[in-house]
Design a protein around this motif. Structure first.
Motif, PDB file in Angstrom:
ATOM      1  N   VAL A   1      -3.248  -2.163  -2.519  1.00 15.20           N
ATOM      2  CA  VAL A   1      -2.796  -2.299  -3.905  1.00 15.20           C
ATOM      3  C   VAL A   1      -1.609  -1.373  -4.134  1.00 15.20           C
ATOM      4  CG1 VAL A   1      -3.430  -2.212  -6.333  1.00 15.20           C
ATOM      5  CG2 VAL A   1      -5.156  -2.748  -4.607  1.00 15.20           C
ATOM      6  N   THR A   2      -0.530  -1.940  -4.623  1.00 11.47           N
ATOM      7  CA  THR A   2       0.626  -1.119  -4.977  1.00 11.47           C
ATOM      8  C   THR A   2       1.490  -1.886  -5.946  1.00 11.47           C
ATOM      9  OG1 THR A   2       2.348   0.298  -4.035  1.00 11.47           O
ATOM     10  CG2 THR A   2       2.114  -1.868  -3.057  1.00 11.47           C
ATOM     11  N   PHE A   3       2.099  -1.170  -6.884  1.00 11.88           N
ATOM     12  CA  PHE A   3       2.981  -1.794  -7.849  1.00 11.88           C
ATOM     13  C   PHE A   3       2.383  -3.057  -8.460  1.00 11.88           C
ATOM     14  CE2 PHE A   3       6.045   0.330  -4.917  1.00 11.88           C
ATOM     15  CZ  PHE A   3       6.383   1.343  -5.776  1.00 11.88           C
ATOM     16  N   ASN A   4       1.127  -2.946  -8.903  1.00 15.63           N
ATOM     17  CA  ASN A   4       0.472  -4.059  -9.599  1.00 15.63           C
ATOM     18  C   ASN A   4       0.400  -5.324  -8.756  1.00 15.63           C
ATOM     19  OD1 ASN A   4       0.221  -2.358 -11.771  1.00 15.63           O
ATOM     20  ND2 ASN A   4       2.074  -3.088 -12.753  1.00 15.63           N
ATOM     21  N   LYS A   5       0.287  -5.176  -7.475  1.00 19.50           N
ATOM     22  CA  LYS A   5       0.181  -6.344  -6.603  1.00 19.50           C
ATOM     23  C   LYS A   5      -0.886  -6.063  -5.545  1.00 19.50           C
ATOM     24  CE  LYS A   5       3.247  -9.497  -4.124  1.00 19.50           C
ATOM     25  NZ  LYS A   5       4.645  -9.800  -3.860  1.00 19.50           N
ATOM     26  N   PHE A   6      -1.664  -7.086  -5.231  1.00 21.06           N
ATOM     27  CA  PHE A   6      -2.703  -6.983  -4.213  1.00 21.06           C
ATOM     28  C   PHE A   6      -2.220  -7.697  -2.962  1.00 21.06           C
ATOM     29  CE2 PHE A   6      -6.284  -5.530  -6.852  1.00 21.06           C
ATOM     30  CZ  PHE A   6      -5.783  -5.776  -8.108  1.00 21.06           C
TER      31      PHE A   6
ATOM     32  N   GLN B   1      -8.670  -1.727  -1.225  1.00 24.09           N
ATOM     33  CA  GLN B   1      -9.940  -2.285  -1.660  1.00 24.09           C
ATOM     34  C   GLN B   1     -10.536  -3.160  -0.566  1.00 24.09           C
ATOM     35  OE1 GLN B   1      -8.744  -4.340  -5.286  1.00 24.09           O
ATOM     36  NE2 GLN B   1      -9.148  -2.501  -6.499  1.00 24.09           N
TER      37      GLN B   1
ATOM     38  N   SER C   1      -1.142   2.570  -2.739  1.00 23.91           N
ATOM     39  CA  SER C   1      -1.699   3.533  -3.691  1.00 23.91           C
ATOM     40  C   SER C   1      -3.226   3.506  -3.638  1.00 23.91           C
ATOM     41  CB  SER C   1      -1.190   3.243  -5.105  1.00 23.91           C
ATOM     42  OG  SER C   1      -1.486   1.918  -5.478  1.00 23.91           O
ATOM     43  N   SER C   2      -3.792   2.393  -3.275  1.00 28.11           N
ATOM     44  CA  SER C   2      -5.237   2.321  -3.056  1.00 28.11           C
ATOM     45  C   SER C   2      -5.534   1.153  -2.131  1.00 28.11           C
ATOM     46  CB  SER C   2      -6.011   2.146  -4.369  1.00 28.11           C
ATOM     47  OG  SER C   2      -5.762   0.876  -4.912  1.00 28.11           O
TER      48      SER C   2
ATOM     49  N   VAL D   1      -8.950   5.581  -2.717  1.00 30.89           N
ATOM     50  CA  VAL D   1      -7.674   5.985  -3.305  1.00 30.89           C
ATOM     51  C   VAL D   1      -7.010   7.136  -2.561  1.00 30.89           C
ATOM     52  CG1 VAL D   1      -6.564   6.819  -5.415  1.00 30.89           C
ATOM     53  CG2 VAL D   1      -8.471   5.223  -5.573  1.00 30.89           C
TER      54      VAL D   1
END
Lengths: 114, 109
Positions: free
Chosen positions: B92-97, B33, B30-31, B50
């Motif tokens: 970053v996806t589903f609250n995980k890096f 970094q 989803s993004s 993003v």
């Protein structure tokens, strides 16, 4: 606080001893992440919390590793019966929300198991 | 195995040279970094991209997110010794890096 505070900075344990690491996330941040960085610079995900609740623990070696984030206390990562391969730098990070936001990292705790 | 592969792993260049670091994955995020980590410190965020195809500039650093949101690149123009450090990409996806394998950059004066 305005930064993620990890203690201690360095920790030396004999093989088989217990190690406990602490992390105070930035005030107002809902998510806390623990990572293990080994010599090859790889960041291995261990566990994440949403407030006091475990959000994702797929990276945790459950036999010896445990973690908690209790209200009004620093989060903690505990390793029972440490092994030589647990030697690494353990980083804690916190985010305001889980996704698409900046992860603020602490300075890490260097654990050396001898 | 790493979900995100970075290349090169190590880069040693002279001050003033240009360089590009790549971050590749078979997964969609989803993004994405980019962080920089200095010895004895935790990683510090440089940029978040993003949208597929997005390009962001931060002084001499140019970041690009691939059209399919699977890969990214970091280009540094006229590198300086202060750019020395470990560069990490993170999907970053589903609250995980998901962190990349890292690129260790050394810029010699």
């Amino acid at each position: 606080g305005e930064e993620v505070a990890q203690t201690p900075k360095h920790l030396v344990r004999g093989e088989g001893q217990k190690a406990k690491l602490y992390c105070a996330p930035i005030k107002g941040h809902s998510y806390v992440f623990w990572y293990q960085q080994v010599l090859k610079n790889e960041f291995k995900f261990l566990i994440s919390f949403q407030n006091e609740n475990v959000f994702d623990e797929t990276g945790m070696p459950k036999e010896r590793f445990s973690a908690k984030c209790l209200p009004n206390s620093p989060c903690s990562l505990e390793i029972q019966a440490t092994k030589l391969e647990d030697s690494a730098v353990y980083f804690c990070a916190s985010t305001v929300t889980g996704s698409n936001t900046e992860a603020f990292f602490g300075q890490g705790t260097r654990l050396t198991v001898v | 195995t790493q979900l995100l592969e970075q290349s090169p792993q190590f880069l040693s260049i002279q001050e003033g040279e240009n360089l590009t670091v790549y971050c590749n994955s078979s997964s969609v995020f989803s993004s994405l970094q980019w962080y920089r980590q200095e010895p004895g410190e935790g990683p510090v965020l440089l940029v978040t991209v993003v949208t597929g195809g997005e390009v962001k500039k931060l002084k001499r650093l140019t970041f690009q997110f691939g059209d399919a949101r699977k890969d990214s690149s970091l280009h540094i123009t006229a590198a300086q010794p202060g750019d020395t450090g470990l560069y990490l990409c993170a999907g970053v996806t589903f609250n995980k890096f998901y962190f990349g394998s890292g690129t260790k950059l050394n810029v010699k004066p």
